[in-house]
Structures are given as C-alpha cells and as structure tokens.
Motif scaffolding. Structure first.
Motif, short mmCIF file in Angstrom:
data_model
loop_
_atom_site.label_atom_id
_atom_site.label_comp_id
_atom_site.label_asym_id
_atom_site.label_seq_id
_atom_site.Cartn_x
_atom_site.Cartn_y
_atom_site.Cartn_z
N LEU A 295 5.36 25.94 -41.60
CA LEU A 295 6.49 26.33 -40.75
C LEU A 295 6.01 26.73 -39.36
O LEU A 295 6.66 26.40 -38.35
CB LEU A 295 7.24 27.50 -41.41
N TRP A 296 4.94 27.39 -39.30
CA TRP A 296 4.41 27.88 -38.01
C TRP A 296 4.11 26.70 -37.08
O TRP A 296 4.59 26.65 -35.94
CB TRP A 296 3.15 28.71 -38.27
N THR A 297 3.29 25.79 -37.58
CA THR A 297 2.93 24.65 -36.71
C THR A 297 4.15 23.82 -36.37
O THR A 297 4.30 23.33 -35.24
CB THR A 297 1.88 23.78 -37.41
N GLY A 298 5.01 23.63 -37.34
CA GLY A 298 6.19 22.80 -37.08
C GLY A 298 7.09 23.41 -36.02
O GLY A 298 7.52 22.73 -35.07
N TRP A 299 7.40 24.68 -36.16
CA TRP A 299 8.33 25.32 -35.21
C TRP A 299 7.71 25.48 -33.83
O TRP A 299 8.39 25.34 -32.82
CB TRP A 299 8.76 26.67 -35.77
N ALA A 300 6.40 25.82 -33.81
CA ALA A 300 5.77 26.05 -32.51
C ALA A 300 5.48 24.73 -31.79
O ALA A 300 5.45 24.67 -30.56
CB ALA A 300 4.47 26.82 -32.71
N TRP A 301 5.25 23.70 -32.54
CA TRP A 301 4.82 22.43 -31.92
C TRP A 301 6.04 21.62 -31.48
O TRP A 301 6.18 21.23 -30.31
CB TRP A 301 3.98 21.66 -32.93
N THR A 302 6.92 21.30 -32.42
CA THR A 302 8.07 20.45 -32.08
C THR A 302 9.40 21.16 -32.30
O THR A 302 10.44 20.63 -31.95
CB THR A 302 8.06 19.17 -32.94
N GLY A 303 9.35 22.33 -32.92
CA GLY A 303 10.60 23.01 -33.25
C GLY A 303 11.20 22.52 -34.55
O GLY A 303 12.29 22.94 -34.93
N ARG A 304 10.50 21.63 -35.22
CA ARG A 304 11.05 21.07 -36.44
C ARG A 304 10.00 21.06 -37.54
O ARG A 304 8.81 20.85 -37.27
CB ARG A 304 11.48 19.61 -36.24
N THR A 305 10.46 21.25 -38.77
CA THR A 305 9.66 20.90 -39.93
C THR A 305 10.16 19.54 -40.41
O THR A 305 11.08 18.96 -39.82
CB THR A 305 9.84 21.95 -41.03
N PHE A 306 9.57 19.06 -41.50
CA PHE A 306 10.02 17.76 -41.99
C PHE A 306 11.47 17.83 -42.46
O PHE A 306 12.28 16.93 -42.18
CB PHE A 306 9.11 17.31 -43.14
N GLY A 307 11.81 18.93 -43.16
CA GLY A 307 13.18 19.07 -43.63
C GLY A 307 14.16 19.19 -42.47
O GLY A 307 15.25 18.62 -42.49
N ALA A 308 13.75 19.96 -41.44
CA ALA A 308 14.62 20.11 -40.27
C ALA A 308 14.79 18.78 -39.54
O ALA A 308 15.88 18.44 -39.07
CB ALA A 308 14.02 21.15 -39.32
N ARG A 309 13.72 18.03 -39.48
CA ARG A 309 13.81 16.72 -38.84
C ARG A 309 14.75 15.82 -39.62
O ARG A 309 15.56 15.07 -39.05
CB ARG A 309 12.41 16.11 -38.76
N LEU A 310 14.62 15.87 -40.94
CA LEU A 310 15.47 15.02 -41.78
C LEU A 310 16.95 15.36 -41.58
O LEU A 310 17.80 14.48 -41.53
CB LEU A 310 15.07 15.19 -43.24
N MET A 311 17.25 16.65 -41.47
CA MET A 311 18.65 17.06 -41.34
C MET A 311 19.09 17.20 -39.89
O MET A 311 20.22 17.62 -39.62
CB MET A 311 18.86 18.40 -42.06
N GLY A 312 18.23 16.89 -38.95
CA GLY A 312 18.61 16.92 -37.53
C GLY A 312 18.71 18.34 -36.99
O GLY A 312 19.63 18.63 -36.22
N LEU A 313 17.80 19.21 -37.36
CA LEU A 313 17.83 20.61 -36.92
C LEU A 313 16.62 20.90 -36.03
O LEU A 313 15.60 20.20 -36.09
CB LEU A 313 17.80 21.55 -38.13
N ARG A 314 16.75 21.93 -35.22
CA ARG A 314 15.63 22.40 -34.39
C ARG A 314 15.74 23.91 -34.25
O ARG A 314 16.85 24.45 -34.12
CB ARG A 314 15.67 21.74 -33.02
N VAL A 315 14.61 24.57 -34.30
CA VAL A 315 14.57 26.02 -34.13
C VAL A 315 14.23 26.33 -32.68
O VAL A 315 13.23 25.81 -32.16
CB VAL A 315 13.53 26.66 -35.07
N VAL A 316 15.07 27.13 -32.04
CA VAL A 316 14.86 27.47 -30.63
C VAL A 316 14.90 28.99 -30.48
O VAL A 316 15.42 29.71 -31.35
CB VAL A 316 15.93 26.83 -29.73
N ASP A 317 14.38 29.45 -29.35
CA ASP A 317 14.40 30.90 -29.10
C ASP A 317 15.70 31.30 -28.40
O ASP A 317 16.62 30.48 -28.29
CB ASP A 317 13.15 31.32 -28.30
N HIS A 318 15.73 32.50 -27.90
CA HIS A 318 16.98 33.00 -27.33
C HIS A 318 17.33 32.32 -26.00
O HIS A 318 18.42 32.51 -25.46
CB HIS A 318 16.89 34.51 -27.13
N ARG A 319 16.39 31.56 -25.44
CA ARG A 319 16.69 30.81 -24.21
C ARG A 319 16.94 29.32 -24.51
O ARG A 319 17.18 28.55 -23.60
CB ARG A 319 15.52 30.93 -23.24
N GLY A 320 16.82 28.95 -25.72
CA GLY A 320 17.02 27.54 -26.06
C GLY A 320 15.74 26.75 -26.00
O GLY A 320 15.76 25.52 -26.17
N ASN A 321 14.60 27.43 -25.77
CA ASN A 321 13.32 26.73 -25.71
C ASN A 321 12.62 26.77 -27.08
O ASN A 321 13.07 27.45 -28.00
CB ASN A 321 12.42 27.38 -24.67
#
Lengths: 282, 195
Positions: free
Chosen positions: B108-134
């Motif tokens: 989870l760490w590498t996925g969120w910090a690197w691309t904002g996605r894990t494999f599951g998030a990528r599959l479902m079209g999700l991205r984790v962003v911070d409070h600024r949207g980055n």
C-alpha cells in the motif's frame, strides 16, 4: 439515252445524259433543203413504182435472153461470153480474197486509231454516271457481286487492317464510346454468369501465396491482443459503473436510516488526473 | 454524493475547449477522451464503500497470494536443500499475519506514494490523494498504509461518513476518489498494415 434532235425536253424526268450541241446547218439553209427533199420524194415515189412494175414483168424474159447471150448455141465454150465472164469472176474473186485480208489488217490498225478517239469523244458527250444511275440496276449488280465475292478474303488480302484500326483508335475516345453505348452492367453480369469465378481464382490466383503475404503484412497477434484488450476494457468499465451504482444505493439507504436530508459532500480537492491527461499513467 | 446524472456531461471524443467548466477542467482540444460518457460525471468525486471494498478485496487477494507464495517458495527451497529428509514445514498463524501485514504495508505504501493506486484501486478506477488533491507524501502514505493494514475494517466508516471518508482518511486528511486510469489509444486495425 437522248439525242441532240430536240427530243430531250419531251422527257423531263430523264437525266441529262447526253450533252446538247448546236445544229449542224443554219436555219436559212435547212428550210430550202427540207422543201427540196420533200419535192424529190413526191416525184420519185411514182417513178420508182412504175420502174419496179416493169422490171418485175420483164424479168423472166430478160433472164432467158441473158442466158442465151452468154452461151449461144453452136458456139464453142471457150469463145462464149459466159466463159469469159467466168474467167473474169475467178480472177476477181482471187483479188477480192487477197484484198479482204489486207482490208482486215488495215481495219484493225484503223480501229486502233479511231476507236479510242471516237470513244473519248463519245464519252465527252455522255454523262456516264447519270447514264449508269438511270439505266443500270446497281442494286442487283452489287448483290450479284457480293454473292460471288469472298469479302473477308478480299479485305484480308487487300486492306491494311492494322493501319485502319490504329488510325481509328487514335481518333476515337474508346472509353467515352464504351461508356455511352455499352450497357456495362449487363456485360459484367453476363460475364459473371458465364464464368465460374471459384474455378478462375483457383486456377489463376496464387491463393496460398496471397494468404501468406497478407498474414505476413498483418500483425495478427497484435490484432488479437488489441481485441482481447478491448473486451477486457468493456468488462472492467461495466464493473466499475456497477460498483458506483451500488455505492449510491448503499449511501441512500444509510442516509435514510440516519435520517439525513442533505446530500453527501463527495467533492474532493484538486482535479482527477484522468480529466487532465490524455495518456496513461503507466 | 452527487447524483451522476446531475453532473454536466462532456462531449464525446474529447473535442471540448480547454477551459474551466463547472469547476472542473475538461480535456484539451484534439486529445482523445477514453473515459466513457457514463463515467465522466463522477470523476474526481470520493468513492463509496462498495467500490472501495472491492478494491480492498482485490488488494487482499494479491497480498494473500504473495504471502502463501512466500510459504510455497520456502517449501520448495527447503525441498531442494534437503530432499531426502523433507517434511512439509508448518508456520504458526502469527508468522502469516506478520508477513501478510508487512507485505500489505509495503504494497500500500509504495502504491499510494508512487502512483496513488494499488492494483485493486487501479482495477476499480480509484486514486488516493491528499487534502490538496495531490499524491500522498511518502510519510503520509506509510502511516496510512500501516493504519489500513492494521485495521482494515475502518474502511467501512466511509459508508457512514457524509463525505465518504474512512477513519484513516479523516485522520490523515486524505481522500479516495474516482480517477479512472486513462489508457493509451489503441491503434486501429488498418494502422497495423500501414506500419
């Protein structure tokens, strides 16, 4: 054919075959001459009739007297007038025969000289084309001629067909002629009906080589990969949208249970990268 | 969460002008827009519990596979080392849990910090962003990964939250948004021949 005696105007439908010439004698001479001829005919006719009657009645007596005078009785044959006349006749016959041969030879030479000259003069006075058109059954002649002639052979032997065809093709816009005058649809349809296209392709087309060439040029694995990827994309997109719908359903139920009246605030800060970029993020 | 049908639709094919529309930037002109029309409306909104649960389940499946794969690899190596005296090793449960937790945190760490996605998030079209949207900072991503791996069920708080936020989202001021990965344009069949 008409003549120069003035009968041509009496046939208005006839073609002017013979050219007109001026009369040979002037009018001042022709009138007295005609009168003299008429008088001679009037006078001569009874004289000739009377003479003819006398001759007919005296002819048997004259023949007997002439035979007695030629060969009188008791006169030797060699001393008679008949004998002398026979001798004279024989000599004359021999001369006539010899002269006749000369005359024939002379006549041939004379004709060789005269006929062309006369023919030219005659033809100068005749419109031969009109004469042929008026008097000759050209249709019948042409028909008979065509029946007797092998036109194909004549054309093949006498006509430079290559030159004619080349000249015609140079002067013709064959494409335009065909487009305007040929029902190409019917031609093609008839050709296709009369052909076994499968057989033609089998015998004339290198189907195996063609297929091999197409396969070489088409990256078939890549196409299959892309098609598979497209199907997977549709499935994943459908699953995502279904999940979003399920999210809304769950949220609606929970909000109803918790007696919420206001909609959820789901706007997040920033902008999604999917709306900013046209490419994948890797 | 706003209804999908209430949001303005963007034209098909990405021919929209490059300007702000309803607070959201539309694709630039001549840039192909591979996002389906039905999905454009909720891009950038926080995801709901179902989508996030599916993505999390996929991630858990990945980590479970990797964890079990680790054990299988260990067995194979053990067999290769001592094939005669080989006996199937058994690991205690806590080893699997620690190993799985470590894998999950790292994943989870590498996925969120690197691309904002894990494999599951990528599959479902999700991205984790911070409070600024980055994208998350490495430290924030590590904290969130450790937290989520430790108490995964806290994810379901987003079903109750009025902003679709889970407990880690609230604590770390992060958001999980719909942000479908944009695929590169697939060449047409004819382009294979041209190439």
């Amino acid at each position: 054919m008409t003549s120069t005696d003035g009968t041509a105007p009496q046939q208005p439908a006839a073609l002017p075959v013979v050219r007109r010439r001026q009369p040979a004698l002037p009018a001042a001479v022709e009138a007295p001459l005609d009168v003299a001829l008429g008088a001679a005919v009037v006078v001569a006719r009874p004289v000739v009739g009377a003479a003819d009657s006398v001759v007919r009645s005296l002819a048997p007596v004259a023949q007997s007297l002439w035979a007695l005078a030629l060969r009188p009785p008791l006169v030797p044959e060699q001393l008679t007038a008949g004998h002398a006349l026979d001798r004279l006749g024989e000599r004359g016959r021999a001369v006539r025969t010899a002269a006749g041969q000369d005359v024939v030879a002379i006549s041939d030479d004379t004709l060789d000289l005269l006929v062309p000259e006369i023919l030219v003069r005659v033809l100068d006075r005749i419109d031969l084309t009109s004469l042929v058109l008026q008097r000759v059954d050209l249709e019948r002649i042409a028909s008979e001629l065509l029946d007797q002639l092998d036109l194909t052979t004549v054309v093949l032997e006498k006509v430079d067909l290559h030159a004619i065809v080349t000249k015609a093709i140079d002067e013709l816009d064959l494409t335009e002629v065909v487009l305007q005058n040929v029902d190409l649809g019917s031609v093609v349809e008839a050709a296709l009906d009369s052909m076994d296209l499968n057989e033609v392709v089998r015998t004339r087309v290198d189907v195996a080589g063609l297929a091999e060439e197409v396969i070489d040029e088409v990256d078939l694995p890549d196409i299959i990969r892309d098609s598979t990827s497209g199907v997977a994309t549709v499935v994943v997109d459908g699953a995502r949208i279904s999940a979003v719908s399920a999210d809304e359903l769950v949220n609606r139920w929970i909000d109803r249970i918790m007696l919420r009246r206001k909609a959820r605030r789901t706007d997040a800060p920033g902008e999604p990268e999917s709306m900013l970029r046209g490419g994948d993020d890797g | 969460m706003a209804d999908v049908t209430d949001l303005p639709e963007m034209p098909e094919g990405g021919e929209a002008p490059d300007q702000e529309t309803s607070g959201r930037r539309v694709p630039k002109a001549h840039v192909p827009d591979p996002i389906p029309t039905a999905a454009r409306g909720f891009q950038g909104l926080r995801a709901g519990v179902v989508t996030r649960t599916i993505a999390g389940a996929v991630d858990y499946a990945v980590i479970t596979t990797v964890t079990v794969g680790t054990w299988v690899s260990y067995v194979v190596v053990l067999f290769l080392i001592k094939p005669i005296d080989f006996t199937l090793p058994t690991w205690p449960l806590w080893v699997f849990l620690v190993l799985g937790y470590s894998y999950m945190t790292l994943y989870l760490w590498t996925g969120w910090a690197w691309t904002g996605r894990t494999f599951g998030a990528r599959l479902m079209g999700l991205r984790v962003v911070d409070h600024r949207g980055n994208r998350l900072h490495w430290t924030v991503a590590l904290l969130r990964a450790a937290f989520c791996a430790l108490v995964p069920l806290l994810l379901w708080w987003c079903a109750i939250s009025r902003e679709n936020r889970s407990i880690p989202d609230v604590l770390l001021r992060t958001s999980v948004i719909h942000d479908w990965p944009v695929r590169a344009a697939v060449p047409a069949v004819g382009e294979h021949l041209d190439a």
